[in-house]
Scaffold this active site. Structure first.
Site, short mmCIF file in Angstrom:
data_model
loop_
_atom_site.label_atom_id
_atom_site.label_comp_id
_atom_site.label_asym_id
_atom_site.label_seq_id
_atom_site.Cartn_x
_atom_site.Cartn_y
_atom_site.Cartn_z
CG HIS A 149 -1.31 -15.21 23.44
ND1 HIS A 149 -0.90 -14.72 24.64
CD2 HIS A 149 -0.27 -15.95 22.96
CE1 HIS A 149 0.32 -15.12 24.92
NE2 HIS A 149 0.74 -15.87 23.91
CG HIS B 263 -5.42 -15.00 29.34
ND1 HIS B 263 -5.76 -13.68 29.13
CD2 HIS B 263 -4.23 -15.18 28.69
CE1 HIS B 263 -4.85 -13.08 28.38
NE2 HIS B 263 -3.90 -13.96 28.11
#
Length: 391
Positions: free
Chosen positions: A314, A62
């Site tokens: 995250h 990502h």
């Protein structure tokens, strides 16, 4: 909730390197209108900072936080590599899940994925999976290892308006049948069986006939009941065709000896299942924020720290935290004190990300071992420093 469909899955892909794989995934995210073309640079930069390999044959490439403005809509693209891709440090990825997410949306995506992919047997299934629909079912949590114990929060029913034990038996049997643990013959056999009183109002009913999968259900009546002149506060039903239920049964016996049976059902279904299947701590009374450290206390050191990262825990700061924990030999557990989660292994990236930690959440650490004090201090310092980010 992340909704996947077959159009998000790309089967039988091949890549000579993780960089080549990431470029292909970024291309699909762009093609589907989820990101701008510049998001690819963010994905490659993110990988250069810290590996996005989660474990169990899965990677989650990502973008960086400063390329979130390139995201048009939250979504994923899933690439299946049957021959695997070298993701560095000896890790082989068979599935790469490219994530496009704005702000804190990525945390719910990561939590869902890590909850599913941390289950036993998933890596083996990913290596041999054949169709996109199978991948969708697996990532949505609808496909499970046939040899895994079936015991889910929805199989725990509280406050049921029963007036007798027979009604509780019928409901418990129905829960097992609805989750494909019992067939109709098994339900009939269970209804004809006589439950055994474990003590403290808890009863146990077992089934060995008509069992399709080993599973457990739990039903608690809304009002006080009696059966054979003994109180009824909970009925545990176990359908078994192997030995997967035995650790749970052993734990129940331990709770009986320590007089914890009467209070174990005060906790949430998730926490109760974790305590029975993962060895997580079980509070002896309903949890309050001030007593969380007591509920997960072990011999050793502990610390409570606030996460200040703007986008929560995250993958990148999560990996930094896990890598910090791995520097020490101590056994380290962490819980999200803000959500009252069960404690998990602080050295497992999957389990840490699955805690769903957001900005401002507090993490409760406990550690035991010769370097436990140093471990807690290092974790606290790492969190205060922003876990590799400028919080």
């Amino acid at each position: 909730m992340l909704a996947l469909n077959a159009q998000d899955i790309h089967m039988q892909q091949h890549a000579a390197s993780k960089q080549e794989a990431i470029k292909a995934i970024a291309g699909e995210l762009t093609q589907k209108g989820l990101v701008e073309a510049g998001y690819q640079d963010g994905m490659l930069a993110r990988e250069a900072q810290t590996s996005t390999f989660l474990g169990s044959g899965i990677a989650i490439p990502h973008g960086t936080t400063d390329t979130r403005d390139q995201v048009k809509a939250t979504g994923v693209q899933v690439f299946h590599f049957p021959n695997g891709v070298d993701w560095g440090e000896g890790n082989i990825a068979y599935v790469a899940i490219g994530i496009a997410a704005k702000s804190d949306e990525h945390l719910s995506i990561l939590r869902q994925l890590t909850h599913v992919l941390s289950q036993d047997g998933v890596e083996a299934q990913l290596k041999t999976i054949r169709g996109a629909e199978e991948v969708v079912a697996l990532l949505n949590g609808k496909a499970t290892d046939p040899q895994a114990l079936v015991f889910k929060p929805e199989m725990i029913l509280t406050g049921f308006p029963a007036t007798d034990m027979t009604t509780l038996q019928a409901v418990a049997a129905g829960l097992l049948k609805n989750h494909h643990c019992l067939d109709s013959h098994g339900v009939s056999a269970l209804m004809a069986s006589s439950p055994v009183h474990l003590g403290q109002g808890h009863w146990l009913l077992g089934a060995a006939e008509g069992v399709q999968k080993t599973g457990i259900s739990l039903v608690m009546p809304a009002c006080s009941l009696t059966h054979q002149s003994q109180p009824v506060s909970a009925l545990w039903c176990m359908a078994a065709n192997n030995a997967l239920h035995l650790p749970v049964l052993e734990t129940l016996m331990e709770w009986k000896i320590s007089n914890q049976l009467s209070t174990c059902t005060n906790d949430s279904p998730d926490a109760l299942i974790a305590a029975l299947t993962q060895g997580s701590s079980l509070p002896s009374a309903p949890c309050e924020p001030a007593t969380l450290s007591d509920a997960m206390a072990i011999d050793g050191e502990s610390g409570l720290f606030t996460v200040t990262n703007a986008h929560g825990l995250h993958a990148r700061p999560g990996a930094m935290l896990v890598n910090t924990a791995k520097k020490f030999s101590a056994d380290i557990k962490v819980a999200n004190a803000s959500t009252q989660s069960p404690a998990v292994n602080a050295k497992s990236l999957m389990k840490v990300i699955a805690l769903g930690v957001k900005h401002g959440h507090q993490l409760q650490f406990t550690a035991s071992g010769t370097d436990a004090e140093e471990a807690i201090a290092a974790l606290g310092a790492a969190i205060q420093d922003g876990l590799g980010e400028h919080a």
